[in-house]
Design an enzyme around this catalytic site. Structure first.
Site, PDB file in Angstrom:
ATOM      1  N   TYR A 148      24.250 116.672 148.217  1.00  0.00           N
ATOM      2  CA  TYR A 148      23.134 115.940 148.855  1.00  0.00           C
ATOM      3  C   TYR A 148      22.719 114.699 148.073  1.00  0.00           C
ATOM      4  O   TYR A 148      21.803 114.011 148.467  1.00  0.00           O
ATOM      5  CB  TYR A 148      21.934 116.851 149.117  1.00  0.00           C
ATOM      6  CG  TYR A 148      21.449 117.692 147.949  1.00  0.00           C
ATOM      7  CD1 TYR A 148      20.686 117.136 146.929  1.00  0.00           C
ATOM      8  CD2 TYR A 148      21.727 119.056 147.894  1.00  0.00           C
ATOM      9  CE1 TYR A 148      20.234 117.905 145.871  1.00  0.00           C
ATOM     10  CE2 TYR A 148      21.276 119.839 146.848  1.00  0.00           C
ATOM     11  CZ  TYR A 148      20.529 119.258 145.831  1.00  0.00           C
ATOM     12  OH  TYR A 148      20.090 120.036 144.793  1.00  0.00           O
ATOM     13  N   LYS A 149      23.385 114.409 146.957  1.00  0.00           N
ATOM     14  CA  LYS A 149      23.044 113.224 146.163  1.00  0.00           C
ATOM     15  C   LYS A 149      23.922 112.058 146.633  1.00  0.00           C
ATOM     16  O   LYS A 149      23.789 111.622 147.762  1.00  0.00           O
ATOM     17  CB  LYS A 149      23.181 113.556 144.680  1.00  0.00           C
ATOM     18  CG  LYS A 149      22.144 114.608 144.276  1.00  0.00           C
ATOM     19  CD  LYS A 149      22.324 115.155 142.895  1.00  0.00           C
ATOM     20  CE  LYS A 149      21.195 116.161 142.623  1.00  0.00           C
ATOM     21  NZ  LYS A 149      21.466 117.036 141.482  1.00  0.00           N
ATOM     22  N   ARG A 181      13.037 106.894 137.314  1.00  0.00           N
ATOM     23  CA  ARG A 181      14.489 106.942 137.466  1.00  0.00           C
ATOM     24  C   ARG A 181      14.886 106.124 138.693  1.00  0.00           C
ATOM     25  O   ARG A 181      14.383 106.364 139.790  1.00  0.00           O
ATOM     26  CB  ARG A 181      14.892 108.408 137.624  1.00  0.00           C
ATOM     27  CG  ARG A 181      16.312 108.711 137.297  1.00  0.00           C
ATOM     28  CD  ARG A 181      16.530 110.206 137.242  1.00  0.00           C
ATOM     29  NE  ARG A 181      16.246 110.843 138.530  1.00  0.00           N
ATOM     30  CZ  ARG A 181      16.774 111.994 138.917  1.00  0.00           C
ATOM     31  NH1 ARG A 181      17.620 112.630 138.138  1.00  0.00           N
ATOM     32  NH2 ARG A 181      16.467 112.519 140.078  1.00  0.00           N
ATOM     33  N   PHE A 206      21.024 119.881 133.229  1.00  0.00           N
ATOM     34  CA  PHE A 206      20.013 120.135 134.246  1.00  0.00           C
ATOM     35  C   PHE A 206      19.401 121.515 133.989  1.00  0.00           C
ATOM     36  O   PHE A 206      20.145 122.482 133.799  1.00  0.00           O
ATOM     37  CB  PHE A 206      20.691 120.082 135.615  1.00  0.00           C
ATOM     38  CG  PHE A 206      19.745 120.041 136.775  1.00  0.00           C
ATOM     39  CD1 PHE A 206      18.881 118.974 136.959  1.00  0.00           C
ATOM     40  CD2 PHE A 206      19.727 121.073 137.698  1.00  0.00           C
ATOM     41  CE1 PHE A 206      18.013 118.937 138.039  1.00  0.00           C
ATOM     42  CE2 PHE A 206      18.866 121.040 138.781  1.00  0.00           C
ATOM     43  CZ  PHE A 206      18.005 119.971 138.950  1.00  0.00           C
ATOM     44  N   ASP A 260      29.615 120.123 135.414  1.00  0.00           N
ATOM     45  CA  ASP A 260      28.743 119.936 136.565  1.00  0.00           C
ATOM     46  C   ASP A 260      28.785 118.447 136.909  1.00  0.00           C
ATOM     47  O   ASP A 260      28.289 117.616 136.139  1.00  0.00           O
ATOM     48  CB  ASP A 260      27.321 120.387 136.237  1.00  0.00           C
ATOM     49  CG  ASP A 260      26.414 120.361 137.465  1.00  0.00           C
ATOM     50  OD1 ASP A 260      26.694 119.574 138.390  1.00  0.00           O
ATOM     51  OD2 ASP A 260      25.427 121.113 137.488  1.00  0.00           O
TER      52      ASP A 260
HETATM   53  C1  LIG Z   1      21.072 118.268 141.472  1.00  0.00           C
HETATM   54  C2  LIG Z   1      21.705 119.109 140.461  1.00  0.00           C
HETATM   55  C3  LIG Z   1      21.826 120.480 140.687  1.00  0.00           C
HETATM   56  C4  LIG Z   1      21.248 121.069 141.926  1.00  0.00           C
HETATM   57  O1  LIG Z   1      21.346 122.431 142.023  1.00  0.00           O
HETATM   58  P1  LIG Z   1      20.868 123.170 143.342  1.00  0.00           P
HETATM   59  O2  LIG Z   1      21.408 124.517 143.198  1.00  0.00           O
HETATM   60  O3  LIG Z   1      21.364 122.402 144.518  1.00  0.00           O
HETATM   61  O4  LIG Z   1      19.368 123.144 143.365  1.00  0.00           O
HETATM   62  C5  LIG Z   1      22.471 121.228 139.718  1.00  0.00           C
HETATM   63  N1  LIG Z   1      22.968 120.655 138.601  1.00  0.00           N
HETATM   64  C6  LIG Z   1      22.850 119.333 138.370  1.00  0.00           C
HETATM   65  C7  LIG Z   1      23.437 118.720 137.134  1.00  0.00           C
HETATM   66  C8  LIG Z   1      22.212 118.531 139.289  1.00  0.00           C
HETATM   67  O5  LIG Z   1      22.079 117.221 139.068  1.00  0.00           O
END
Ligand SMILES: *Cc1c(COP(=O)(O)O)cnc(C)c1O
Length: 422
Positions: free
Chosen positions: A232-233, A382, A128, A207
């Site tokens: 939040y996912k 997606r 990410f 992560d």
């Molecule tokens: C959604 C996601 C994030 C989100 O990071 P925030 O700090 O909440 O914006 C980070 N890493 C990955 C791999 C994600 O999918």
């Protein structure tokens, strides 16, 4: 394999699904909307809506500051202990705090300090972007001594496992990867890569933002050192819900939070002038927790625990397989490509389909066809499958509408359109 291309078959699969009833545990004000973005923002559990009213009106409105002694103070550990059950960790190895990005910052600095003299950080181009930005910022902050060694995927779909194995050396301080890649959905073999990094004495940080709640994770059995993840996912914790972090128990006393704050202080109400980290994971807290958004994570986690992560994974695999079969028969002839791994063992719970008119199709789905997927450049539509509430009929209908978007050329009018959030 060919499968029947009709709605009746999708309904048959739903009728045989013993998790189907859980859909009713979520607010669904637009029954005709096909929601396939639960990997970006999970739906609202009904229990969370009730809890929000209680939290704000009674706990804050009436209990006022007494709330801190009536459960608020322990929320980061108490909810962390529940999340631990979803990721194969011990209850005292997970705490809820800050955002995923900030937790990554804290843990990367702590990890690099625990491996002095080693200069290499390894990651990949499927990670990410925020994670990569944090690594770049940390390397800069620490004086530019560290080298970020990037492994590049050959097809943008599969993780560059061999390249990563080749980059690991005795100068490597940290390997950090997304367990499931946010675009393609590629799923890394956590135990194998963790073992390879440990063989050269490096630490590993996973992560799990895109796997927690959808894919079984066993941090303890994998021997993972560190992990972070998003609430939040698939956890359905609400927009911008605080994130969690994991530190294996035996490492906790060795690692130092670079953002020392009073919530991580040993006896915070002594108001000592000098920082002394709290024992255990509380040292990785910094400031006052966001009680309302933190507390609202719990009902979603409870629902996942009740469903059971193995059953959720079985349903998710059945659904992504179904989606791929429909793609093959219905969408491939219309120019859609499969941009996710074909092998179910290497796949998370979302499927990316590419199309030269991808963004226009995405916007037509959202604005005209009652489907909410998301779009990831350059051409990925997606489709997030959240097995706790996604039905087979949702998937069937989404595919039909994706076909319609192309056969009716619905994408044409969006060609010059670039929305701020996709
Ligand atoms: C959604 C996601 C994030 C989100 O990071 P925030 O700090 O909440 O914006 C980070 N890493 C990955 C791999 C994600 O999918």
């Amino acid at each position: 394999m060919t499968i029947p291309l009709d709605a009746a078959y999708a309904d048959q699969l739903d009728a045989a699904d013993d998790l189907a009833g859980l859909r009713q545990a979520f607010v669904n004000d637009e029954p005709d909307l096909i929601y396939l973005d639960g990997n970006s923002l999970g739906r609202l559990p009904r229990a969370t809506a009730d809890l929000a009213a209680d939290l704000v009106r009674r706990q804050w409105g009436t209990r006022l500051i007494r709330g801190w002694n009536e459960g608020w103070f322990e929320l980061p550990e108490r909810i962390g202990a529940k999340i631990a059950r979803l990721i194969g960790a011990e209850p005292d190895e997970v705490i809820v705090a800050d955002s995923t990005s900030v937790n990554l910052f804290k843990l990367v600095i702590a990890a690099l300090r625990a491996r002095p003299g080693r200069e290499r950080i390894i990651s990949d181009d499927l990670n990410f972007p925020s994670d990569l930005y944090i690594l770049q910022g940390v390397a800069d902050l620490l004086g530019g001594r560290h080298e970020i060694a990037m492994a590049y995927s050959s097809d943008g779909i599969h993780g560059p496992v061999e390249t990563i194995l080749g980059l690991l050396d005795h100068n490597t301080a940290l390997l950090t990867l997304s367990h499931v890649a946010f675009k393609s959905g590629f799923l890394y073999d956590m135990p194998a890569l963790t073992a390879a990094a440990h063989a050269v004495g490096a630490l590993v940080l996973w992560d799990v933002s895109h796997s927690v709640g959808a894919v079984p994770i066993n941090l303890s059995e994998s021997g993972a050192d560190l992990a972070i993840g998003c609430c939040y996912k698939y956890l359905n914790g609400g927009p911008g819900a605080p994130a969690f972090l994991y530190i294996r128990r035996d490492l906790q006393a060795q690692l130092v939070n670079p953002i020392a704050g009073w919530m991580g202080q040993r006896n915070l109400f002594n108001f000592d002038l000098d920082y002394e980290p709290a024992p255990g994971l509380r040292r990785f807290l910094t400031g006052t927790p966001p009680v309302v958004s933190l507390a609202l994570i719990e009902p979603g986690v409870d629902l996942l625990l009740a469903a059971g992560i193995d059953r959720l994974r079985a349903k998710s695999l059945a659904q992504t397989e179904y989606l791929i079969e429909l793609w093959q028969q219905r969408l491939a002839p219309l120019g859609y490509t499969l941009n996710s791994p074909r092998d179910p063992a290497r796949r998370g719970s979302h499927i990316s389909l590419g199309h030269p008119e991808g963004l226009g199709i995405d916007l037509a789905l959202i604005n005209e066809l009652g489907v909410l997927p998301d779009f990831r450049a350059p051409d990925n539509i997606r489709l997030g499958v959240a097995p706790i509430y996604t039905s087979f009929r949702d998937i069937y209908t989404a595919v039909e509408r994706m076909a319609q978007a192309v056969t009716e050329q619905r994408y044409l009018k969006y060609r010059d359109h670039r929305p701020a959030v996709t």
